[in-house]
Design a protein around this motif. Structure first.
Motif, PDB file in Angstrom:
ATOM      1  N   VAL A 241      -4.435   8.347  -1.892  1.00  0.00           N
ATOM      2  CA  VAL A 241      -3.702   8.867  -1.837  1.00  0.00           C
ATOM      3  C   VAL A 241      -3.121   7.557  -1.351  1.00  0.00           C
ATOM      4  O   VAL A 241      -3.781   5.921  -1.024  1.00  0.00           O
ATOM      5  CB  VAL A 241      -4.093   9.420  -0.058  1.00  0.00           C
ATOM      6  CG1 VAL A 241      -2.841   8.710   0.892  1.00  0.00           C
ATOM      7  CG2 VAL A 241      -4.324  10.893   0.110  1.00  0.00           C
ATOM      8  N   ASN A 242      -1.936   7.452  -1.452  1.00  0.00           N
ATOM      9  CA  ASN A 242      -1.607   6.240  -1.358  1.00  0.00           C
ATOM     10  C   ASN A 242      -0.390   5.805   0.041  1.00  0.00           C
ATOM     11  O   ASN A 242      -0.302   4.631  -0.110  1.00  0.00           O
ATOM     12  CB  ASN A 242      -0.404   5.676  -3.335  1.00  0.00           C
ATOM     13  CG  ASN A 242      -0.575   6.311  -4.277  1.00  0.00           C
ATOM     14  OD1 ASN A 242      -0.528   6.999  -5.195  1.00  0.00           O
ATOM     15  ND2 ASN A 242      -2.060   5.590  -4.762  1.00  0.00           N
ATOM     16  N   LEU A 243       0.129   7.119   0.714  1.00  0.00           N
ATOM     17  CA  LEU A 243       0.907   6.390   1.687  1.00  0.00           C
ATOM     18  C   LEU A 243       0.314   7.908   2.527  1.00  0.00           C
ATOM     19  O   LEU A 243       0.412   9.020   1.587  1.00  0.00           O
ATOM     20  CB  LEU A 243       2.427   6.242   0.822  1.00  0.00           C
ATOM     21  CG  LEU A 243       3.313   6.014   2.635  1.00  0.00           C
ATOM     22  CD1 LEU A 243       2.976   4.674   2.866  1.00  0.00           C
ATOM     23  CD2 LEU A 243       4.631   5.853   1.916  1.00  0.00           C
TER      24      LEU A 243
ATOM     25  N   ILE B 174      10.045   3.938   2.569  1.00  0.00           N
ATOM     26  CA  ILE B 174       9.599   4.032   1.201  1.00  0.00           C
ATOM     27  C   ILE B 174      10.329   3.180   0.494  1.00  0.00           C
ATOM     28  O   ILE B 174       8.807   2.377  -0.456  1.00  0.00           O
ATOM     29  CB  ILE B 174      10.470   5.417   0.330  1.00  0.00           C
ATOM     30  CG1 ILE B 174       9.522   6.751   1.118  1.00  0.00           C
ATOM     31  CG2 ILE B 174       9.039   5.319  -1.262  1.00  0.00           C
ATOM     32  CD1 ILE B 174       8.393   7.379   0.931  1.00  0.00           C
ATOM     33  N   ASP B 175      11.736   2.345   0.719  1.00  0.00           N
ATOM     34  CA  ASP B 175      11.625   1.395   0.194  1.00  0.00           C
ATOM     35  C   ASP B 175      10.369  -0.339   0.315  1.00  0.00           C
ATOM     36  O   ASP B 175      10.257  -0.987  -0.419  1.00  0.00           O
ATOM     37  CB  ASP B 175      12.794   0.586   0.086  1.00  0.00           C
ATOM     38  CG  ASP B 175      13.843   1.657  -0.671  1.00  0.00           C
ATOM     39  OD1 ASP B 175      13.247   2.307  -2.087  1.00  0.00           O
ATOM     40  OD2 ASP B 175      14.929   1.679  -0.523  1.00  0.00           O
TER      41      ASP B 175
ATOM     42  N   ARG C  99       7.397  -2.852  -2.202  1.00  0.00           N
ATOM     43  CA  ARG C  99       8.858  -4.055  -1.919  1.00  0.00           C
ATOM     44  C   ARG C  99       7.100  -4.790  -1.739  1.00  0.00           C
ATOM     45  O   ARG C  99       6.457  -5.705  -2.227  1.00  0.00           O
ATOM     46  CB  ARG C  99       9.359  -3.992  -1.069  1.00  0.00           C
ATOM     47  CG  ARG C  99       9.882  -6.171  -1.068  1.00  0.00           C
ATOM     48  CD  ARG C  99      10.968  -5.990  -0.588  1.00  0.00           C
ATOM     49  NE  ARG C  99      10.688  -5.289   1.327  1.00  0.00           N
ATOM     50  CZ  ARG C  99      10.981  -4.661   1.985  1.00  0.00           C
ATOM     51  NH1 ARG C  99      11.328  -3.389   1.621  1.00  0.00           N
ATOM     52  NH2 ARG C  99      10.988  -4.000   3.102  1.00  0.00           N
ATOM     53  N   LEU C 100       6.195  -4.041  -0.730  1.00  0.00           N
ATOM     54  CA  LEU C 100       4.320  -5.024  -0.177  1.00  0.00           C
ATOM     55  C   LEU C 100       3.414  -4.207  -1.190  1.00  0.00           C
ATOM     56  O   LEU C 100       2.859  -5.033  -1.214  1.00  0.00           O
ATOM     57  CB  LEU C 100       4.748  -4.531   1.331  1.00  0.00           C
ATOM     58  CG  LEU C 100       6.149  -4.759   2.278  1.00  0.00           C
ATOM     59  CD1 LEU C 100       5.053  -4.527   3.697  1.00  0.00           C
ATOM     60  CD2 LEU C 100       5.532  -6.400   2.232  1.00  0.00           C
ATOM     61  N   PHE C 101       3.720  -3.279  -1.437  1.00  0.00           N
ATOM     62  CA  PHE C 101       2.207  -2.168  -1.993  1.00  0.00           C
ATOM     63  C   PHE C 101       2.350  -2.033  -3.728  1.00  0.00           C
ATOM     64  O   PHE C 101       1.123  -2.305  -3.769  1.00  0.00           O
ATOM     65  CB  PHE C 101       1.770  -1.612  -1.402  1.00  0.00           C
ATOM     66  CG  PHE C 101       1.692  -1.601   0.251  1.00  0.00           C
ATOM     67  CD1 PHE C 101       0.652  -2.449   0.805  1.00  0.00           C
ATOM     68  CD2 PHE C 101       2.558  -1.441   1.581  1.00  0.00           C
ATOM     69  CE1 PHE C 101      -0.001  -3.269   2.143  1.00  0.00           C
ATOM     70  CE2 PHE C 101       2.935  -1.417   2.304  1.00  0.00           C
ATOM     71  CZ  PHE C 101       1.699  -2.378   3.194  1.00  0.00           C
ATOM     72  N   LEU C 102       3.541  -1.315  -4.129  1.00  0.00           N
ATOM     73  CA  LEU C 102       2.840  -1.160  -5.291  1.00  0.00           C
ATOM     74  C   LEU C 102       3.025  -2.402  -5.974  1.00  0.00           C
ATOM     75  O   LEU C 102       2.833  -2.283  -7.531  1.00  0.00           O
ATOM     76  CB  LEU C 102       4.683  -0.201  -6.112  1.00  0.00           C
ATOM     77  CG  LEU C 102       4.628   0.910  -5.280  1.00  0.00           C
ATOM     78  CD1 LEU C 102       5.433   1.422  -5.962  1.00  0.00           C
ATOM     79  CD2 LEU C 102       3.322   1.606  -5.439  1.00  0.00           C
ATOM     80  N   SER C 103       3.867  -3.689  -6.342  1.00  0.00           N
ATOM     81  CA  SER C 103       3.544  -5.293  -6.777  1.00  0.00           C
ATOM     82  C   SER C 103       2.157  -5.282  -6.635  1.00  0.00           C
ATOM     83  O   SER C 103       1.658  -6.337  -7.008  1.00  0.00           O
ATOM     84  CB  SER C 103       4.941  -6.146  -5.891  1.00  0.00           C
ATOM     85  OG  SER C 103       4.375  -6.535  -5.119  1.00  0.00           O
TER      86      SER C 103
ATOM     87  N   SER D 115      -6.292  -2.144  -2.906  1.00  0.00           N
ATOM     88  CA  SER D 115      -5.995  -2.518  -1.277  1.00  0.00           C
ATOM     89  C   SER D 115      -6.338  -3.503  -0.140  1.00  0.00           C
ATOM     90  O   SER D 115      -6.810  -2.837   0.865  1.00  0.00           O
ATOM     91  CB  SER D 115      -7.119  -0.562  -0.739  1.00  0.00           C
ATOM     92  OG  SER D 115      -8.164  -0.809  -1.201  1.00  0.00           O
ATOM     93  N   ASN D 116      -7.690  -4.519  -0.827  1.00  0.00           N
ATOM     94  CA  ASN D 116      -8.085  -5.391  -0.169  1.00  0.00           C
ATOM     95  C   ASN D 116      -7.194  -6.164   0.647  1.00  0.00           C
ATOM     96  O   ASN D 116      -7.550  -6.893   1.644  1.00  0.00           O
ATOM     97  CB  ASN D 116      -8.602  -6.294  -1.514  1.00  0.00           C
ATOM     98  CG  ASN D 116     -10.344  -5.384  -2.266  1.00  0.00           C
ATOM     99  OD1 ASN D 116     -11.194  -4.533  -1.232  1.00  0.00           O
ATOM    100  ND2 ASN D 116     -10.371  -5.801  -3.432  1.00  0.00           N
TER     101      ASN D 116
END
Length: 260
Positions: free
Chosen positions: A49-51, A111-112, A116-120, A125-126
């Motif tokens: 799970v990503n979100l 979602i944006d 912006r904050l996490f996919l990059s 997850s640290n």
């Protein structure tokens, strides 16, 4: 991107799935869960799970309980009906919110923000702060800022009369109509759903025992054990329909009754 939805309103859960598909067809909804109990069973079993999209009020209590019991290290977007002032608590790096009723533009914004904050960060997850601490701060702030409705202006015969929460015993959904019942047994129709009423009344005083009833603590005479781990409520004034609490909700109800 894999998304987990925790929402007990089927129509809203379906709406969220449809909107996610419109916003980004590559989004995969891993599952839709409708209770704290199901979330506590499901989440430890999955690692993809990503979100998470999480409703604050679920059928068996506040979703904050999930975060108090499980160490969750993925971003969360809450679905809530809290007012804008209290929602300042959600201005955190890993937590966002959607104000009900859910709008596509707001979900797209969330979602944006996630992308912006996490996919990059390549799925690492640290970088996520400890969510349990943040959830606790949100919970405390919401409890501090939230004010609850004290009076309802309700139709009675050919006029409107003020009815204070001190005089209310329960709210009941009955054949598509919601009614407010006073201590002396008077019935007042109310042009709100039980879901919306639940959002504006004090959860210390009132409890959503099932889809049909929101009961005031003071109205409860006693509680009987029923079949298959369920509970039977005796309240005053006595309604025509029996008030049954499911086995899944029985523990939470007893905890609520034991609170000051």
């Amino acid at each position: 991107m894999n998304v987990l939805i925790i929402e007990d309103e089927e129509n809203l859960a379906r709406q969220l799935k449809d909107l996610l598909s419109e916003i980004d067809p590559s989004i995969n909804v891993v599952s839709v869960l409708g209770s704290i109990e199901s979330a506590l069973s499901f989440i430890p079993m999955v690692d993809n799970v990503n979100l998470m999209l999480v409703d604050i009020y679920l059928s068996d209590g506040l979703s904050f309980e999930i975060f108090n019991k499980i160490d969750i290290r993925v971003p969360v977007i809450f679905c809530t009906a809290y007012d804008q002032y209290a929602l300042k608590a959600f201005e955190l790096d890993s937590v966002d919110y959607l104000l009900k009723p859910i709008k596509k533009i707001d979900l797209e914004r969330g979602i944006d923000k996630y992308k912006r904050l996490f996919l990059s960060k390549a799925g690492n997850s640290n970088h996520l702060p400890e969510l349990s601490d943040k959830i606790q701060r949100i919970y405390e702030k919401l409890n501090h800022e939230k004010t609850y409705q004290k009076n309802f202006l309700l139709p009675y015969k050919d006029r409107l009369v003020p009815v204070g929460v001190d005089d209310i015993s329960y709210f009941q959904a009955d054949y598509g109509m919601v009614k407010c019942v006073s201590k002396d047994g008077q019935l007042f129709p109310i042009d709100q759903s039980l879901d919306s009423i639940e959002e504006i009344i004090d959860p210390i005083l009132f409890y959503r025992v099932n889809r049909q009833f929101v009961i005031k603590r003071e109205a409860i005479i006693d509680v009987e054990y029923y079949f298959n781990g369920r509970l039977f409520l005796n309240i005053n004034p006595k309604p025509k329909d029996n008030i049954i609490i499911s086995k899944a909700k029985a523990t939470d109800f007893k905890q609520w009754m034991n609170k000051v």
